[in-house]
Write a protein that holds these residues in place. Structure first.
Motif, mmCIF file in Angstrom:
data_model
loop_
_atom_site.group_PDB
_atom_site.id
_atom_site.type_symbol
_atom_site.label_atom_id
_atom_site.label_comp_id
_atom_site.label_asym_id
_atom_site.label_seq_id
_atom_site.Cartn_x
_atom_site.Cartn_y
_atom_site.Cartn_z
ATOM 1 N N ILE A 1 0.891 -1.084 0.144
ATOM 2 C CA ILE A 1 -0.142 -0.037 0.080
ATOM 3 C C ILE A 1 0.845 1.222 -0.028
ATOM 4 C CG2 ILE A 1 -1.845 1.257 1.382
ATOM 5 C CD1 ILE A 1 -2.659 -1.331 2.232
ATOM 6 N N ILE A 2 2.026 1.345 0.800
ATOM 7 C CA ILE A 2 2.719 2.363 1.037
ATOM 8 C C ILE A 2 3.504 2.525 -0.329
ATOM 9 C CG2 ILE A 2 4.959 3.123 1.905
ATOM 10 C CD1 ILE A 2 3.727 2.178 4.709
ATOM 11 N N SER A 3 3.840 1.409 -0.947
ATOM 12 C CA SER A 3 4.510 1.497 -2.154
ATOM 13 C C SER A 3 3.727 2.337 -3.462
ATOM 14 C CB SER A 3 5.101 0.188 -2.963
ATOM 15 O OG SER A 3 3.840 -0.437 -3.431
ATOM 16 N N VAL A 4 2.393 2.185 -3.276
ATOM 17 C CA VAL A 4 1.622 2.883 -4.297
ATOM 18 C C VAL A 4 1.269 4.393 -3.662
ATOM 19 C CG1 VAL A 4 -0.758 3.174 -5.383
ATOM 20 C CG2 VAL A 4 0.646 0.765 -5.201
ATOM 21 N N LEU A 5 0.964 4.531 -2.297
ATOM 22 C CA LEU A 5 0.616 5.806 -2.150
ATOM 23 C C LEU A 5 1.452 6.585 -1.237
ATOM 24 C CD1 LEU A 5 -2.802 4.476 -0.133
ATOM 25 C CD2 LEU A 5 -2.672 5.563 -2.797
ATOM 26 N N GLY A 6 2.772 6.119 -0.779
ATOM 27 C CA GLY A 6 3.655 6.836 -0.314
ATOM 28 C C GLY A 6 3.034 6.671 1.275
ATOM 29 N N PRO A 7 3.872 7.742 2.262
ATOM 30 C CA PRO A 7 3.357 7.427 3.625
ATOM 31 C C PRO A 7 1.971 7.785 3.852
ATOM 32 C CG PRO A 7 5.390 8.689 3.547
ATOM 33 C CD PRO A 7 4.747 8.518 1.991
ATOM 34 N N VAL A 8 1.205 7.078 4.536
ATOM 35 C CA VAL A 8 -0.305 7.523 4.775
ATOM 36 C C VAL A 8 -0.543 6.796 6.275
ATOM 37 C CG1 VAL A 8 -1.165 7.201 2.729
ATOM 38 C CG2 VAL A 8 -1.015 5.167 3.751
ATOM 39 N N ASP A 9 -1.410 7.439 6.758
ATOM 40 C CA ASP A 9 -1.951 7.212 8.172
ATOM 41 C C ASP A 9 -2.408 5.538 8.155
ATOM 42 O OD1 ASP A 9 -4.720 6.872 10.026
ATOM 43 O OD2 ASP A 9 -3.355 8.453 10.640
ATOM 44 N N GLU A 10 -2.137 5.063 9.257
ATOM 45 C CA GLU A 10 -2.391 3.802 9.666
ATOM 46 C C GLU A 10 -3.724 3.263 9.367
ATOM 47 O OE1 GLU A 10 -0.024 1.046 10.099
ATOM 48 O OE2 GLU A 10 1.643 2.685 9.603
ATOM 49 N N ALA A 11 -4.653 4.043 9.729
ATOM 50 C CA ALA A 11 -6.135 3.828 9.514
ATOM 51 C C ALA A 11 -6.385 3.734 8.244
ATOM 52 C CB ALA A 11 -7.035 4.874 10.348
ATOM 53 N N VAL A 12 -5.720 4.654 7.476
ATOM 54 C CA VAL A 12 -6.166 4.405 5.843
ATOM 55 C C VAL A 12 -5.635 3.212 5.318
ATOM 56 C CG1 VAL A 12 -5.557 5.470 3.778
ATOM 57 C CG2 VAL A 12 -6.079 6.852 5.634
#
Length: 81
Positions: free
Chosen positions: A10-21
């Motif tokens: 998920i991070i590889s696509v979106l970059g740093p995001v909230d854990e809830a996301v």
């Protein structure tokens, strides 16, 4: 066989995001390819429609909803109502 997305996927696509996301995305059961498609729709929906691409399917549409939630004052995504 369905492959479950990992946090790193998920991070590889979106970059740093909230854990809830990350958790919300993982709970959709969507594939990494569906997440990439949702991310593309968010960035260029008009261009994709002009290319004649079909509208997103159910999982991709849900991912778009999750990714398009407004952020609160702290920069976190607001909870869905």
């Amino acid at each position: 066989m369905e492959v479950i997305m990992t946090r790193d996927d998920i991070i590889s696509v979106l970059g740093p995001v909230d854990e809830a996301v990350i958790a919300d995305i993982a709970l959709t059961g969507a594939s990494l390819e569906e997440l990439r498609e949702a991310f593309a729709w968010l960035g260029a929906d008009e261009a994709l429609l002009n290319e004649g691409r079909p509208l997103p399917g159910t999982k991709v549409a849900r991912l778009i909803e999750i990714l398009d939630m407004p952020e609160d004052e702290d920069g976190r995504q607001a909870a869905a109502e």
